[in-house]
Design an enzyme around this catalytic site. Structure first.
Site, PDB file in Angstrom:
ATOM      1  N   ARG A 141       1.096  14.452  13.666  1.00 40.74           N
ATOM      2  CA  ARG A 141       1.399  14.325  12.249  1.00 40.74           C
ATOM      3  C   ARG A 141       1.385  15.665  11.506  1.00 40.74           C
ATOM      4  NH1 ARG A 141      -1.230   8.818   9.961  1.00 40.74           N
ATOM      5  NH2 ARG A 141       0.760   8.588   8.943  1.00 40.74           N
ATOM      6  N   PRO A 142       2.287  16.580  11.863  1.00 44.18           N
ATOM      7  CA  PRO A 142       2.329  17.863  11.152  1.00 44.18           C
ATOM      8  C   PRO A 142       2.885  17.716   9.735  1.00 44.18           C
ATOM      9  CG  PRO A 142       4.122  17.712  12.736  1.00 44.18           C
ATOM     10  CD  PRO A 142       3.320  16.459  12.882  1.00 44.18           C
ATOM     11  N   VAL A 143       2.849  18.812   8.955  1.00 46.50           N
ATOM     12  CA  VAL A 143       3.370  18.765   7.576  1.00 46.50           C
ATOM     13  C   VAL A 143       4.435  19.847   7.363  1.00 46.50           C
ATOM     14  CG1 VAL A 143       1.345  17.693   6.522  1.00 46.50           C
ATOM     15  CG2 VAL A 143       1.440  20.179   6.723  1.00 46.50           C
ATOM     16  N   ASP A 144       5.006  20.344   8.450  1.00 45.46           N
ATOM     17  CA  ASP A 144       5.986  21.431   8.334  1.00 45.46           C
ATOM     18  C   ASP A 144       7.173  21.075   7.439  1.00 45.46           C
ATOM     19  OD1 ASP A 144       6.360  19.587  10.512  1.00 45.46           O
ATOM     20  OD2 ASP A 144       8.097  20.757  11.121  1.00 45.46           O
ATOM     21  N   LEU A 145       7.604  19.812   7.463  1.00 43.52           N
ATOM     22  CA  LEU A 145       8.782  19.436   6.675  1.00 43.52           C
ATOM     23  C   LEU A 145       8.486  19.491   5.180  1.00 43.52           C
ATOM     24  CD1 LEU A 145       9.882  16.364   8.809  1.00 43.52           C
ATOM     25  CD2 LEU A 145      10.835  18.674   8.862  1.00 43.52           C
TER      26      LEU A 145
ATOM     27  N   ARG B 105      -4.086  10.160   4.500  1.00 41.44           N
ATOM     28  CA  ARG B 105      -3.033  11.157   4.584  1.00 41.44           C
ATOM     29  C   ARG B 105      -2.189  11.249   3.308  1.00 41.44           C
ATOM     30  NH1 ARG B 105      -0.362  13.956   8.500  1.00 41.44           N
ATOM     31  NH2 ARG B 105       1.861  14.165   8.155  1.00 41.44           N
TER      32      ARG B 105
ATOM     33  N   ILE C 292       8.338   6.836  16.867  1.00 43.41           N
ATOM     34  CA  ILE C 292       7.962   7.582  15.645  1.00 43.41           C
ATOM     35  C   ILE C 292       6.680   8.393  15.857  1.00 43.41           C
ATOM     36  CG2 ILE C 292       7.506   7.410  13.152  1.00 43.41           C
ATOM     37  CD1 ILE C 292      10.259   6.304  13.811  1.00 43.41           C
TER      38      ILE C 292
ATOM     39  N   ARG D 185      -8.624  -0.747   4.561  1.00 45.81           N
ATOM     40  CA  ARG D 185      -7.770   0.299   3.988  1.00 45.81           C
ATOM     41  C   ARG D 185      -6.402  -0.270   3.610  1.00 45.81           C
ATOM     42  NH1 ARG D 185      -6.318   4.822   7.611  1.00 45.81           N
ATOM     43  NH2 ARG D 185      -5.018   5.104   5.796  1.00 45.81           N
TER      44      ARG D 185
ATOM     45  N   CYS E 120      -4.728   7.986   9.785  1.00 48.43           N
ATOM     46  CA  CYS E 120      -4.845   7.340  11.091  1.00 48.43           C
ATOM     47  C   CYS E 120      -4.517   8.321  12.205  1.00 48.43           C
ATOM     48  CB  CYS E 120      -3.881   6.164  11.181  1.00 48.43           C
ATOM     49  SG  CYS E 120      -4.432   4.711  10.302  1.00 48.43           S
TER      50      CYS E 120
ATOM     51  N   LYS F  15       0.836  -1.204   0.000  1.00 45.23           N
ATOM     52  CA  LYS F  15       0.000   0.000   0.000  1.00 45.23           C
ATOM     53  C   LYS F  15       0.871   1.254   0.000  1.00 45.23           C
ATOM     54  CE  LYS F  15      -1.715   1.763   3.948  1.00 45.23           C
ATOM     55  NZ  LYS F  15      -1.440   3.209   4.093  1.00 45.23           N
ATOM     56  N   ASN F  16       1.880   1.251   0.862  1.00 47.80           N
ATOM     57  CA  ASN F  16       2.680   2.466   1.029  1.00 47.80           C
ATOM     58  C   ASN F  16       3.597   2.754  -0.157  1.00 47.80           C
ATOM     59  OD1 ASN F  16       1.424   2.801   3.431  1.00 47.80           O
ATOM     60  ND2 ASN F  16       3.222   2.498   4.728  1.00 47.80           N
TER      61      ASN F  16
ATOM     62  N   ASP G 200       4.929   0.519  11.933  1.00 49.10           N
ATOM     63  CA  ASP G 200       3.712  -0.107  11.400  1.00 49.10           C
ATOM     64  C   ASP G 200       3.554  -1.568  11.825  1.00 49.10           C
ATOM     65  OD1 ASP G 200       2.942   2.218  10.218  1.00 49.10           O
ATOM     66  OD2 ASP G 200       3.380   1.619   8.163  1.00 49.10           O
TER      67      ASP G 200
HETATM   68  C1  UD1 Z   1       4.418   6.904   6.457  1.00 48.86           C
HETATM   69  C2  UD1 Z   1       3.597   5.658   6.256  1.00 48.86           C
HETATM   70  C3  UD1 Z   1       3.109   5.124   7.601  1.00 48.86           C
HETATM   71  C4  UD1 Z   1       4.303   4.900   8.532  1.00 48.86           C
HETATM   72  C5  UD1 Z   1       5.173   6.144   8.611  1.00 48.86           C
HETATM   73  C6  UD1 Z   1       6.467   5.904   9.376  1.00 48.86           C
HETATM   74  C7  UD1 Z   1       2.546   5.799   4.099  1.00 48.86           C
HETATM   75  C8  UD1 Z   1       1.310   5.995   3.319  1.00 48.86           C
HETATM   76  N1  UD1 Z   1       2.452   5.952   5.415  1.00 48.86           N
HETATM   77  O1  UD1 Z   1       3.595   7.880   7.069  1.00 48.86           O
HETATM   78  O2  UD1 Z   1       2.440   3.888   7.357  1.00 48.86           O
HETATM   79  O3  UD1 Z   1       3.833   4.596   9.825  1.00 48.86           O
HETATM   80  O4  UD1 Z   1       5.531   6.593   7.290  1.00 48.86           O
HETATM   81  O5  UD1 Z   1       7.166   4.858   8.829  1.00 48.86           O
HETATM   82  O6  UD1 Z   1       3.585   5.495   3.564  1.00 48.86           O
HETATM   83  N2  UD1 Z   1       6.686  14.634  10.859  1.00 48.86           N
HETATM   84  C9  UD1 Z   1       6.832  15.966  11.214  1.00 48.86           C
HETATM   85  N3  UD1 Z   1       6.657  16.924  10.245  1.00 48.86           N
HETATM   86  C10 UD1 Z   1       6.380  16.597   8.952  1.00 48.86           C
HETATM   87  C11 UD1 Z   1       6.265  15.235   8.595  1.00 48.86           C
HETATM   88  C12 UD1 Z   1       6.426  14.263   9.583  1.00 48.86           C
HETATM   89  O7  UD1 Z   1       7.074  16.294  12.375  1.00 48.86           O
HETATM   90  O8  UD1 Z   1       6.233  17.509   8.122  1.00 48.86           O
HETATM   91  C13 UD1 Z   1       6.849  13.587  11.901  1.00 48.86           C
HETATM   92  C14 UD1 Z   1       5.573  12.761  12.114  1.00 48.86           C
HETATM   93  O9  UD1 Z   1       4.677  13.419  12.988  1.00 48.86           O
HETATM   94  C15 UD1 Z   1       6.141  11.491  12.705  1.00 48.86           C
HETATM   95  C16 UD1 Z   1       7.485  11.367  11.980  1.00 48.86           C
HETATM   96  O10 UD1 Z   1       7.780  12.636  11.438  1.00 48.86           O
HETATM   97  O11 UD1 Z   1       6.361  11.658  14.081  1.00 48.86           O
HETATM   98  C17 UD1 Z   1       7.501  10.361  10.851  1.00 48.86           C
HETATM   99  O12 UD1 Z   1       6.386  10.572  10.016  1.00 48.86           O
HETATM  100  P1  UD1 Z   1       6.422  10.265   8.455  1.00 48.86           P
HETATM  101  O13 UD1 Z   1       7.613   9.423   8.150  1.00 48.86           O
HETATM  102  O14 UD1 Z   1       6.262  11.530   7.726  1.00 48.86           O
HETATM  103  O15 UD1 Z   1       5.112   9.383   8.287  1.00 48.86           O
HETATM  104  P2  UD1 Z   1       4.046   9.406   7.106  1.00 48.86           P
HETATM  105  O16 UD1 Z   1       4.722   9.731   5.822  1.00 48.86           O
HETATM  106  O17 UD1 Z   1       2.875  10.185   7.532  1.00 48.86           O
END
Ligand code: UD1
Length: 428
Positions: free
Chosen positions: A130-134, A101, A337, A407, A125, A22-23, A315
């Site tokens: 789960r912010p998107v700042d990065l 997401r 994580i 899902r 989930c 899926k991922n 996961d």
């Molecule tokens: C993806 C996977 C999810 C998996 C996760 C970690 C998919 C569809 N989903 O989720 O199954 O559990 O990787 O292996 O592939 N973070 C920030 N700012 C950001 C982005 C992330 O602080 O802008 C933090 C998140 O809150 C979290 C950490 O970084 O604590 C890792 O998250 P991330 O690797 O981005 O996970 P996803 O891509 O959402």
């Protein structure tokens, strides 16, 4: 709403074909937005997340043609051909993005191809903030102007994106996918430092290369991308799902079974296999897959710390915790994580598990046996933990809210019942 019922204490014996990941499938489908030609993806798993994303891509202008494989015996995935001759809308609406997401990741390709995008802030989930700042800082480094308005990200780069060096303070899978896709069409060189190197990132990078992108450092934490003017169509097979494989490996260990995981690469989840060995399972890499067995010996308590790849994946944390509920002794499970990824703990307690929470650690005191109970799935991977507990529990378990399972797990009941599990779905 559908429910899944499991009558436990049957050993799992047989072969489980592992579906496409899926991922990986989700970012690969999104990559189709980068070209006006057709991207054909094979081994696409049958999941609601795939259907939700296909709906969004349709809104943006893609035609999505899906054909089923004739190989029913191996539960082979579907083939989908995605073509977006023209992006007809650069708006990814809340109604769809709030469901999964990964749909947020369209931000990268839309911006790279059209110079503008309006994408709802994501859902997915509920396992942490789960912010998107990065993502946003990375796109700004590539020259995009970013605004936030009424729950939407407004991004624009009317003169195109420009290559840059982007060093992420933490490893993010989604930000790496998004920036990697965006950089393929940026002008000049982009370097992504401290990039995620999960096998699904490698799969996307390989597909992008097949589409004409210039990427080096694939599989490492530094990705170098030389932007090109245009990408073209390609055909790509989705990598096997290491999380699905890990889930069934845990299920085999849990029930004291003998299961061959067909089609998975052992290297993609070595950290999981070594923890399973420590817990008392036998793991044998064979041609084309992995055999997991456990004889009558008791499971041993084993500690686990979740890490980015190649560490133990978050996961599989919930599934492994389910296994530890019947192990000999006390295991410590540390989640590094996601800060809120212990929602399965209270549901596992309903089976009679003995687990206490201490910040980012769960202490699991193994018990003699679990007993079936009505339980509620809270998120995708947590639902799999409930299935695993139910497979070993005495009596019947009813799992509610199984849309979480649908899902991310392709034909789970079919795969498990073919190995001797007593599992059935009651349609609402
Ligand atoms: C993806 C996977 C999810 C998996 C996760 C970690 C998919 C569809 N989903 O989720 O199954 O559990 O990787 O292996 O592939 N973070 C920030 N700012 C950001 C982005 C992330 O602080 O802008 C933090 C998140 O809150 C979290 C950490 O970084 O604590 C890792 O998250 P991330 O690797 O981005 O996970 P996803 O891509 O959402």
């Amino acid at each position: 709403m559908d429910t899944i019922h499991i009558r436990g204490r049957h050993r799992l014996n047989g072969t489980i074909p592992i579906s496409g990941a899926k991922n990986a499938a989700l970012p690969l489908m999104i990559a189709s937005l980068l070209t006006d030609e057709t991207l054909t993806l094979t081994n696409i798993p049958r999941l609601t997340d795939v259907r939700t994303l296909a709906k969004l891509l349709g809104v943006l202008g893609a035609t999505v043609e899906r054909s089923e494989s004739a190989n029913h015996a191996k539960l082979e995935g579907d083939t989908i051909a995605l073509t977006t001759p023209e992006v007809v809308s650069t708006l990814a609406p809340y109604e769809i993005v709030s469901q999964i997401r990964a749909t947020f990741w369209v931000l990268g390709p839309l911006l790279a191809r059209c110079g503008t995008a309006k994408v709802s802030l994501p859902g997915g989930c509920a396992i942490g903030a789960r912010p998107v700042d990065l993502y946003l800082k990375g796109l700004q480094k590539l020259g995009a102007a970013i605004d936030l308005e009424e729950g939407y990200v407004l991004a624009s780069a009317p003169n195109g994106l420009k290559g840059a060096i982007i060093r992420s303070p933490i490893v993010s899978v989604g930000a790496t996918h998004t920036l990697l896709m965006a950089a393929t069409l940026a002008e000049g060189e982009t370097v992504l430092e401290n990039a995620a190197r999960e096998p699904e990132i490698t799969d996307l990078a390989n597909c992008l290369v097949a589409m004409g992108a210039k990427i080096t450092g694939i599989g490492t934490s530094t990705l170098r991308i030389q932007g090109v003017d245009k990408l073209h169509g390609a055909t790509h097979r989705v990598v096997a799902d290491r999380i699905e494989a890990g889930t069934y490996a845990v299920a085999a260990a849990m029930t004291g079974g003998d299961v061959f995981l067909d089609g998975v690469d052992p290297e993609s989840f070595e950290a999981v296999l070594s923890v399973l060995r420590a817990a008392g399972a036998n793991v044998e890499a064979r041609l084309g897959g992995i055999r997991i067995t456990r004889n009558g010996d008791k499971l041993q308590a084993t500690n686990v710390v979740t890490q980015v790849f190649p560490g133990f994946p978050t996961d599989l944390q919930a599934q492994f915790m389910a296994l530890m509920t019947i192990a000999d002794g006390e295991s410590e499970i540390t989640e590094t994580i996601f800060e809120n990824r212990f929602m399965h703990v209270q549901e596992l307690a309903r089976f009679g598990a003995n687990i206490s929470l201490h910040g980012d650690k769960a202490l699991v005191h193994g018990v003699e046996r679990l007993t079936g109970a009505p339980v509620m799935a809270s998120d995708l991977r947590a639902s799999a933990a409930l299935v695993i507990a139910a497979l070993a529990a005495e009596g019947e378990t009813t799992i509610n809210r199984v849309y979480h399972l649908d899902r991310g797990f392709d034909r789970m009941e079919e795969k498990l019942s073919a190995c001797g599990a007593e599992i059935w779905r009651v349609k609402a």
